[in-house]
Write a protein that holds these residues in place. Structure first.
Motif: not given
Length: 176
Positions: A28-35, A46-53
């Motif tokens: 989850v922390a890796a998925a939240r990286r601003p880059v 919400i969808d974009g963050r879900f997609d990265m997780v």
């Protein structure tokens, strides 16, 4: 009654599952990286963050898949942690009991789709950019160069995962 509950949890691997919480939190922390959201143009929604997780979890699950039987149980427990997290996120947003299961089922389907897409995308002759466009940008046209940022980040993460012994990864060390 308390003894029965403790025995029940031990029988179904709660201790092993809880031991994987640091790895799930690292995902989850890796998925939240601003880059991902700034340079990579992933929608900060919400969808974009879900997609990265889901994308990063898929990479971790694919790495565990390489471990054969040794990776099977940890992968299942990570998926359970994902379900618990998504269930909690939905409930925080006011989704009721009646429809939470349907939403979580769709999310698990999305995770499975990403597993297949990234397995194929990273495979010989795979088209990772198309997998990224479809599964992270949901078919929308990202800004020029954005797909390359996400691709390069995922390729780097995959290389780091490949070089990380499973025992270290299972301890929650995800340094990509």
């Amino acid at each position: 009654m308390r003894r029965v509950a403790g025995l029940w949890r031990r029988l179904f691997g709660a201790r092993e599952r809880d031991a994987l919480a640091p790895l799930y939190h690292a995902v989850v922390a890796a998925a939240r990286r601003p880059v991902w959201y700034k340079a990579g143009g992933v929608p900060d929604t919400i969808d974009g963050r879900f997609d990265m997780v889901a994308a990063i979890l898929a990479l971790v699950l694919l790495r565990l898949e390489e471990e054969g039987d040794v990776g099977r149980a940890p992968a299942a427990y990570l998926a359970e942690l994902f379900v618990d997290d998504m269930d909690g996120q939905l409930r925080e947003r006011g989704i009721g009991d009646i429809v939470v299961g349907k939403h979580v089922g769709r999310m698990m389907g999305a995770l499975g789709g990403r597993l297949g897409a990234f397995r194929d995308g990273f495979g010989a002759g795979g088209d990772l950019d198309t997998a990224i466009r479809r599964n992270i940008y949901r078919g929308a046209a990202p800004a020029p160069g954005a797909v390359a940022v996400v691709r390069d980040g995922l390729v780097s993460m995959r290389a780091t995962l490949e070089a990380t012994p499973a025992s270290i990864l299972l301890d929650g060390v995800l340094s990509a």
